[in-house]
Design a protein around this motif. Structure first.
Motif, short mmCIF file in Angstrom:
data_model
loop_
_atom_site.label_atom_id
_atom_site.label_comp_id
_atom_site.label_asym_id
_atom_site.label_seq_id
_atom_site.Cartn_x
_atom_site.Cartn_y
_atom_site.Cartn_z
N PRO A 96 42.82 43.62 59.87
CA PRO A 96 42.77 42.40 59.07
C PRO A 96 41.60 42.43 58.11
O PRO A 96 40.75 43.33 58.17
CB PRO A 96 42.58 41.31 60.13
CG PRO A 96 41.84 42.00 61.24
CD PRO A 96 42.33 43.42 61.23
N ASP A 97 41.51 41.46 57.26
CA ASP A 97 40.37 41.23 56.33
C ASP A 97 40.23 42.26 55.22
O ASP A 97 40.16 41.89 54.06
CB ASP A 97 39.02 41.13 57.09
CG ASP A 97 39.01 39.94 58.01
OD1 ASP A 97 39.52 38.87 57.61
OD2 ASP A 97 38.53 40.06 59.15
N VAL A 98 40.20 43.56 55.59
CA VAL A 98 39.89 44.57 54.55
C VAL A 98 40.97 44.63 53.47
O VAL A 98 40.71 45.13 52.38
CB VAL A 98 39.66 45.97 55.17
CG1 VAL A 98 38.41 45.97 56.01
CG2 VAL A 98 40.86 46.43 55.99
N LEU A 99 42.19 44.15 53.77
CA LEU A 99 43.26 44.23 52.77
C LEU A 99 43.52 42.91 52.06
O LEU A 99 44.35 42.81 51.16
CB LEU A 99 44.56 44.78 53.38
CG LEU A 99 45.06 44.24 54.71
CD1 LEU A 99 45.21 42.77 54.75
CD2 LEU A 99 46.34 44.93 55.10
N THR A 100 42.81 41.86 52.47
CA THR A 100 43.13 40.51 51.98
C THR A 100 43.16 40.42 50.45
O THR A 100 44.12 39.91 49.87
CB THR A 100 42.12 39.49 52.56
OG1 THR A 100 42.24 39.53 53.98
CG2 THR A 100 42.39 38.08 52.06
N ASP A 101 42.11 40.91 49.80
CA ASP A 101 42.05 40.75 48.33
C ASP A 101 43.15 41.52 47.63
O ASP A 101 43.79 41.00 46.71
CB ASP A 101 40.67 41.20 47.80
CG ASP A 101 39.61 40.15 48.07
OD1 ASP A 101 39.93 38.94 47.99
OD2 ASP A 101 38.47 40.52 48.38
N ASP A 102 43.40 42.75 48.07
CA ASP A 102 44.43 43.54 47.39
C ASP A 102 45.82 42.91 47.57
O ASP A 102 46.63 42.89 46.64
CB ASP A 102 44.46 44.98 47.93
CG ASP A 102 43.43 45.86 47.24
OD1 ASP A 102 42.95 45.47 46.16
OD2 ASP A 102 43.11 46.93 47.78
N VAL A 103 46.10 42.41 48.77
CA VAL A 103 47.43 41.82 49.00
C VAL A 103 47.57 40.53 48.20
O VAL A 103 48.61 40.28 47.57
CB VAL A 103 47.67 41.61 50.51
CG1 VAL A 103 49.01 40.91 50.74
CG2 VAL A 103 47.64 42.94 51.26
N ALA A 104 46.50 39.73 48.17
CA ALA A 104 46.55 38.49 47.38
C ALA A 104 46.71 38.81 45.89
O ALA A 104 47.44 38.13 45.18
CB ALA A 104 45.29 37.67 47.62
N ASP A 105 46.05 39.87 45.43
CA ASP A 105 46.20 40.27 44.02
C ASP A 105 47.66 40.59 43.71
O ASP A 105 48.18 40.21 42.65
CB ASP A 105 45.37 41.53 43.71
CG ASP A 105 43.88 41.23 43.57
OD1 ASP A 105 43.50 40.04 43.54
OD2 ASP A 105 43.10 42.20 43.50
N ILE A 106 48.31 41.31 44.62
CA ILE A 106 49.71 41.69 44.35
C ILE A 106 50.62 40.45 44.37
O ILE A 106 51.57 40.35 43.59
CB ILE A 106 50.19 42.77 45.34
CG1 ILE A 106 49.47 44.09 45.04
CG2 ILE A 106 51.71 42.98 45.26
CD1 ILE A 106 49.74 44.70 43.67
N ALA A 107 50.31 39.48 45.22
CA ALA A 107 51.09 38.23 45.21
C ALA A 107 51.00 37.59 43.83
O ALA A 107 52.01 37.14 43.26
CB ALA A 107 50.57 37.28 46.28
N LEU A 108 49.80 37.56 43.26
CA LEU A 108 49.62 36.95 41.93
C LEU A 108 50.25 37.80 40.83
O LEU A 108 50.84 37.28 39.88
CB LEU A 108 48.12 36.74 41.66
CG LEU A 108 47.56 35.38 42.09
CD1 LEU A 108 48.08 34.28 41.14
CD2 LEU A 108 47.93 35.02 43.52
#
Ligand code: DGY
Length: 318
Positions: A96-108
Motif C-alpha cells: 500500500p501507500d507507495v503506489l497511491t500517487d501514480d494510481v490516482a494520477d492515472i484515474a485523473l
C-alpha cells in the motif's frame, strides 16, 4: 545455510538479485513441472514471493505446510484466499501507500482523456481528418461538475484531492461515513451515481465488491455520465457496462482494469467512447521499485524476527 524461499511471481530484477544473495530461491514461476517442484521443496519453504495476480488458495497452501509469509508485490490481494491463509498461519504482505500517487494520477488521466476525447482527437490530427473535416466536435467541460468516488481509501482520497484541484465537487460512497472529510457521503451507490457526472471506482476487489457497480448504477450515471475504473474489473458488471456504452445508456468510460486481463472483451476496441489503459496505473520505475523493495524488506523483517512492514492479516505466528 540460506533459507528457502518460493518464487511464485518474480519481482523487479534488482530486488531479485537481493533476494538471491540472501535466500535459496525456488522458481515456481519458471518450473516446467510445478507439482514436482512443490513436492521437492514445499516442506522447506516458509516464505513466498508473489503478486496479486497469482492465485493463492487452499490447494496451494496444502502443498506448503510450513509457509509463514506470502510477500506480494501488489496492493490488491483479491486473488489470495485471506481467510485460508489466516487459518493456515500465513501472513500476506502487500504494497500500500507507495503506489497511491501514480494510481490516482492515472484515474485523473483517464478522467480527462475520456471526457475531452483525447484518443479520438489524437487520431483526428494523425489521420488528416482535421484538415479534411474541420474541428473536432465539442466535448463536455469538467470544472464545476460532480465526481462520485466509490471507496474513499488511500487511493480514493488522493483522487478526491486531485479532483478538487480540477474544481470538481466531490461525493463518495463506502462502508461508512468518514468523520474526517466534508465530502458528501452517499450510503447508497445508485444514489451517488445519480448525483454524479463522473463516477470513479477506487475500492478493493474480491468477493465483497463483485459487480458492485451494476446495471442500476450505470443507468443512474446515464448517457452524459463518465465511468472511471482503476480498481478491479470485477467491481463492475462488465457486460452491463459494455451494453450501456454501445446503446448510449452510459456516456463514456476510462478503464485501467477489466474482467479478462490481459485479453479484455474485444467489444472495447470497437468503441470510440472508451479510453483504455492496460492495468498499468502503478507502472512507473519509481513505484514498481518501491513495491519490489517492500517485498524484500518484509522478508528481511520476517527472517530477522522483526515486525512486518505491511501485513494484511495480522502479524506472523512464530
Ligand atoms: C496492485 O498493486 O494491486 C495493482 O493493481 C497492480 O497489480
Amino acid at each position: 545455510m540460506k533459507p528457502d524461499v518460493l518464487v511464485y511471481y518474480p519481482t523487479r530484477a534488482r530486488q531479485m538479485e537481493m533476494l538471491e544473495a540472501r535466500y535459496t530461491l525456488h522458481r515456481l514461476d519458471l518450473a516446467a513441472d510445478p507439482d514436482a517442484l512443490l513436492a521437492e521443496v514445499g516442506l522447506r519453504c516458509t516464505a513466498m514471493v508473489t503478486n496479486g495476480h497469482r492465485v493463492l488458495d487452499r490447494a496451494l497452501l496444502a502443498k506448503l505446510p510450513n509457509l509463514k509469509i506470502a510477500a506480494s508485490s501488489s496492493a490488491g490481494y483479491d486473488t489470495m484466499d485471506v481467510a485460508a491463509c489466516t487459518e493456515h498461519g500465513v501472513t500476506i504482505t502487500n504494497t500500500p501507500d507507495v503506489l497511491t500517487d501514480d494510481v490516482a494520477d492515472i484515474a485523473l488521466l483517464l478522467l480527462l482523456a475520456t471526457r475531452r476525447k483525447l484518443i479520438v482527437g489524437d487520431r483526428w490530427v494523425r489521420s488528416g481528418d482535421w484538415g479534411r473535416n474541420g474541428p473536432l466536435p465539442l466535448t463536455s467541460a469538467t470544472a464545476g461538475k460532480r465526481v462520485g468516488i466509490v471507496g474513499l481509501g488511500r487511493i480514493g482520497r488522493a483522487i478526491a484531492h486531485r479532483c478538487e484541484a480540477l474544481r470538481l465537487e466531490v461525493g463518495y460512497t463506502g462502508r461508512s461515513r468518514k468523520p474526517d472529510t466534508a465530502y458528501a457521503f452517499f450510503p447508497d451507490l445508485v444514489e451517488l451515481a445519480r448525483w454524479s457526472d463522473i463516477l470513479v471506482i477506487a475500492t478493493t476487489g474480491g468477493a465483497d465488491t463483485q459487480a458492485l457497480v451494476g446495471a442500476a448504477a450505470i443507468a443512474a450515471l446515464g448517457p452524459e455520465g463518465t465511468l472511471i475504473n482503476i480498481a478491479r474489473g470485477t467491481v463492475v458488471d462488465e457486460p452491463a457496462m459494455i451494453a450501456a456504452l454501445q446503446s448510449g445508456g452510459l456516456g463514456a468510460a476510462g478503464l485501467d482494469v477489466y474482467l479478462n486481463e490481459p485479453t479484455p472483451d474485444p467489444a472495447f476496441a470497437a468503441m470510440d467512447n472508451v479510453v483504455l489503459y492496460p492495468h498499468h496505473a502503478s507502472g512507473t520505475f519509481e513505484t514498481r521499485n518501491a513495491m519490489a523493495q517492500l517485498v524484500v524488506d518484509n522478508l528481511s523483517a520476517y527472517f530477522s524476527g522483526k515486525p512486518l512492514l505491511t501485513p494484511v492479516n495480522g502479524e506472523i505466528q512464530r
